[in-house]
Design a protein around this motif. Structure first.
Motif, mmCIF file in Angstrom:
data_model
loop_
_atom_site.group_PDB
_atom_site.id
_atom_site.type_symbol
_atom_site.label_atom_id
_atom_site.label_comp_id
_atom_site.label_asym_id
_atom_site.label_seq_id
_atom_site.Cartn_x
_atom_site.Cartn_y
_atom_site.Cartn_z
ATOM 1 N N GLU A 1 0.996 -1.063 -0.258
ATOM 2 C CA GLU A 1 0.136 0.356 -0.558
ATOM 3 C C GLU A 1 0.771 1.076 -0.291
ATOM 4 O O GLU A 1 0.081 1.936 -0.393
ATOM 5 C CB GLU A 1 -0.835 -0.193 1.166
ATOM 6 N N LEU B 1 -0.942 -3.361 -7.275
ATOM 7 C CA LEU B 1 -1.266 -3.605 -5.445
ATOM 8 C C LEU B 1 -2.032 -4.310 -5.244
ATOM 9 O O LEU B 1 -1.055 -5.448 -4.359
ATOM 10 C CB LEU B 1 -2.589 -2.318 -4.762
ATOM 11 N N LYS C 1 1.284 -7.314 -3.521
ATOM 12 C CA LYS C 1 0.696 -7.818 -2.555
ATOM 13 C C LYS C 1 0.832 -9.635 -1.923
ATOM 14 O O LYS C 1 1.341 -10.274 -1.006
ATOM 15 C CB LYS C 1 -1.166 -8.037 -2.170
#
Ligand code: NYM
Ligand code: MG
Length: 209
Positions: free
Chosen positions: A138, A154, A158
């Motif tokens: 993030e 994103l 992750k």
């Protein structure tokens, strides 16, 4: 014959936008300033034929099977292996922006089997030190935003972060990459100097992954 004086293989790893490339340059300048023989390297090395296929794939201009791409990234390291080893054995320290760990983390994040991903890396020179620039996906995303290459999203980052966590081993140093540019550099200096001097003092042979 005297003890072998070899250079160190120092690798920087981390998510996209973790600051690796700028820190690599800063680190190389610092190490050069101490009088050492140092070179900045990076993978993928986009200057070769294999590297340009990788670059086309990352840019979205080519569709390739996930396993084929994985093997291209690995082949891109293998085509540089002899040159890397020659430099290291001649006493030059290499500071490398991404290495096998990126190869495994990014492909495993796509769902490829972890052991399958590791297999083509076996036999490449092992890093003496892996500096992991630690930042959450993030926070990395907020930093000036991602580019538009494949993987720079994103949700995918992750998954990559989780894979990197599983790869951490005894030669890794986790560096808090949320600090300022200068602070991050400071955090890396001491272990780098130690690693280089261990190698130059002949404490260990070049090992292989
Ligand atoms: N990458 C990099 C891989 O997927 N496998 C690898 O073996 C290597 C070295 O390429 N998002 C991915 C990670 C990056 C992308 O790297 C391009 P860079 O450092 O942005 O040029
Ligand atoms: Mg990138």
């Amino acid at each position: 014959m005297g003890a072998e004086k070899r250079g160190a293989l120092i690798v920087l790893e981390g998510l996209d936008r973790s600051g690796k490339s700028s820190q690599c340059h800063r680190l190389v300048e610092f190490l050069k300033g101490t009088g050492l023989k140092v070179e900045a390297w990076r993978f993928p090395d986009r200057t070769t034929a294999i590297g340009s296929s990788i670059s086309a794939y990352l840019g979205g201009g080519a569709e390739l099977d996930d396993r084929a791409v994985h093997l291209l990234f690995s082949a891109n390291r293998w085509e540089k292996r002899l040159q890397m080893e020659k430099k290291l054995m001649a006493g030059t320290t290499l500071v490398v922006d991404r290495y096998s760990y990126s190869g495994v983390a990014f492909s495993a994040a796509k769902g490829l089997d972890l052991e399958w991903c590791k297999a083509p890396e076996v036999g490449l020179p092992a890093a003496d030190l892996v500096l992991y620039l630690d930042i959450s996906p993030e926070e990395a995303a907020v930093r000036g935003g991602y580019g538009d290459e494949r993987y720079e999203q994103l949700d995918f980052q992750k998954k990559v972060a989780l894979q990197y966590k599983g790869l951490q081993g005894k030669r890794w140093k986790i560096v808090d990459a949320r600090q300022s540019f200068d602070q991050v550099h400071e955090l890396m200096r001491e272990t780098c100097v130690k690693t280089v001097s261990n190698c130059l003092n002949g404490c260990h042979h070049l090992s292989r992954l």
